[in-house]
Write an enzyme that holds these catalytic residues in place. Structure first.
Site, PDB file in Angstrom:
ATOM      1  N   GLY A 172     -10.781  -0.697 -19.772  1.00 22.22           N
ATOM      2  CA  GLY A 172     -11.171  -1.973 -19.189  1.00 22.22           C
ATOM      3  C   GLY A 172     -10.004  -2.691 -18.538  1.00 22.22           C
ATOM      4  N   GLY A 173      -9.957  -4.010 -18.776  1.00 28.41           N
ATOM      5  CA  GLY A 173      -8.895  -4.817 -18.179  1.00 28.41           C
ATOM      6  C   GLY A 173      -7.507  -4.379 -18.577  1.00 28.41           C
ATOM      7  N   GLY A 408       3.625  11.297  15.532  1.00 28.32           N
ATOM      8  CA  GLY A 408       3.746  10.134  14.666  1.00 28.32           C
ATOM      9  C   GLY A 408       4.337  10.458  13.316  1.00 28.32           C
ATOM     10  CB  ALA A 409       4.153  13.422  11.116  1.00 28.62           C
TER      11      ALA A 409
END
Length: 521
Positions: A172-173, A408-409
């Site tokens: 959970g949290g 772009g790489a």
């Protein structure tokens, strides 16, 4: 006047009740399952006799939910500070034998006390998680406790290193606190696991059936979700990884990492480096072998080894200088950058920059991974994280281009334009907008289509491809436009990198004043 013996006896009795949390029978059962107690974990972490506990006598905080005042030893958490290999460190360890290690308001305040102490003193924080989650009987006060812990996680982020160990349930949290820290080490087997909602809740809400291992086990988080950075097979191994990790990190962001500058500066040629380079650039190069030759023997600590294997990240030393390594791995997906690899690299770059750790970038990348799934999954946004991380980093940045560096790489792996302080390239480097097989049809498509004879067309295509490679692929074209510091023989790599890192240790770089940038998350 000597102190009243009864007062000392009361102190020892109170201490004894806390120290024997759960009782001998439950402790023995934990040992039989391969689990340590919260205090045994603290004893393993800290140097003998150096631990000072915070809030040993803290009591459970009553609420209006009908929960009677009861004694929960230490309120389910061991909190304090001490020395780890002689260095100050703060730590908390959830006590599953005390109310399942569940988090209530006072439990949370003890965690916050350790966090705040570490923040003021400038020391790392280690969180050992083994808890059933929020104490339901405390309602909103338990939730407030979680919020206080999260707030302090964020306050400490980038100021002091934070390491989380998942040694039991973390549900959970409770799972968000580890997620806010710098590194997560998760234990394999037993009850150790991390998840937001368990299998029963998932089935009730979505009608999807699953097991706990499928959503929360160590191998899932290390290899699928990418939440965990390291996997251990025991409590002892997990704590050992945390202690080794600390050997690469400064105590806080105002300090330099623990370089060992008395290490001799080795500038001898490494002739073995040439031997591991494949004859053809179409054959994958095992980047792990390159890293092993560049760094000090046995110093490489790989981070996120089981996740996004097309990029390798980790800490090492090069002639004593601590570095963070980001390297393409051509043996996996040809070394392409994809969504997961971009996230993995960007996060690691940011962590190194937080703690003044120089970056060493090893480039052999044919591009971003093409595909419908990647595009729809937001590869543009994820790839931009790397560009943002490198561009905003002010630590020393050294890049070595080994072979492919396309499009772009090439940029995203820290070219000179993104602030690399030095860019070296092997003679085998291929730096271009795209690979020749893709570029030639784009550039010469009309000419090739006009050739009717298939054999003649193929011969011309090969001729044009060779011309393109001669003009653009070799590193001399990039060097001619001042994008390369030096083209080097591969056997010179370790020497050049080591010398450059030593000269950059005094680097200072300022940026325009602003609250913070807006990273494309």
């Amino acid at each position: 006047m000597p102190i009243d013996r009864k007062l000392l006896e009361e102190l020892e009795n109170r201490r004894s009740r806390v120290l024997q949390s759960g009782g001998e029978e439950k402790i023995a059962k934990r040992h039989a399952n391969g689990d340590w107690t919260a205090r045994e974990r603290m004893d393993c972490l800290f140097d003998a006799g150096s631990f000072t506990e915070i809030g040993m006598h803290t009591r459970h905080h009553c609420t209006n939910f009908g929960m009677q005042e009861k004694e929960i030893p230490g309120d389910g958490i061991v909190s304090g500070y001490g020395l780890v290999d002689g260095r100050p460190v703060a730590a908390v360890s959830a006590d599953f034998l005390a109310q399942g290690g569940s988090l209530g308001y006072m439990h949370a305040q003890k965690i916050c006390d350790a966090q705040k102490y570490a923040l003021k003193a400038g020391m790392p924080v280690i969180q050992m998680n083994d808890s059933g989650g929020a104490r339901l009987q405390e309602g909103v006060e338990a939730l407030t406790g979680f919020a206080d812990v999260f707030y302090n996680n964020v306050a400490a982020s980038g100021v002091v290193p934070q390491i989380s160990l998942i040694l039991g349930p973390c549900a959970g949290g409770a799972a968000y606190s580890p997620a806010l820290t710098d590194f997560i080490i998760i234990r394999r087997g037993g009850a150790a696991g991390m998840y937001i909602t368990g299998p029963k809740v998932i089935e009730q809400v979505t009608y999807e059936k699953c097991t706990m291992d499928e959503i929360g086990a160590a191998d899932v988080h290390a290899g699928v979700s990418g939440n965990a950075h390291f996997v251990a097979n025991s409590d002892e191994e997990a704590i050992g990884i945390a202690k080794r990790l600390l050997t690469y990190l400064p105590s806080n962001n105002a300090q330099n990492p623990p370089h060992t500058l008395d290490t001799p500066l080795d500038i001898a040629a490494d002739e073995g480096m040439n031997d591991i380079i494949p004859e053809s650039n179409s054959q994958p190069l095992d980047m792990q072998r390159v890293i092993a030759r560049l760094v000090d023997a046995g110093s490489f600590l790989e981070v996120h080894a089981g996740f996004a294997g097309n990029v390798i990240v980790g800490f090492a030393r090069v002639c004593g200088v601590v570095v963070g390594i980001i390297a393409n791995q051509p043996a996996v997906k040809a070394g392409c950058l994809d969504i997961d690899a971009s996230d993995k690299a960007a996060r690691f770059i940011r962590c190194c920059d937080c703690f003044n750790i120089p970056l060493l970038n090893l480039v052999d990348v044919p591009g971003f991974l093409p595909g419908k799934q990647q595009e729809r999954g937001g590869i543009i946004r994820h790839g931009a994280k790397m560009i943002f991380a490198y561009s905003s980093a002010t630590v020393p940045k050294v890049t070595l281009i080994l072979r492919k560096a396309y499009g772009g790489a090439y940029i995203a792996m820290c070219c000179k334009g993104l602030g690399a302080d030095a860019v070296f390239a092997w003679p085998t480097a291929e730096i271009a907008v795209m690979g020749s097989q893709g570029a030639v049809p784009v550039l010469y498509g009309r000419e090739l289509k006009a050739i009717e004879d298939p054999a003649a067309r193929e011969a011309r295509r090969q001729e044009l491809q060779a011309e393109y490679e001669q003009a653009f692929y070799n590193p001399y074209a990039a060097a001619a436009s001042d994008q390369i510091t030096e083209i080097i023989n591969p056997q010179e790599s370790r020497a050049k990198i080591a010398l450059t890192l030593r000269t950059l240790l005094s680097k200072r770089e300022t940026r325009p004043a602003k609250k913070h940038g807006n990273m494309p998350l």
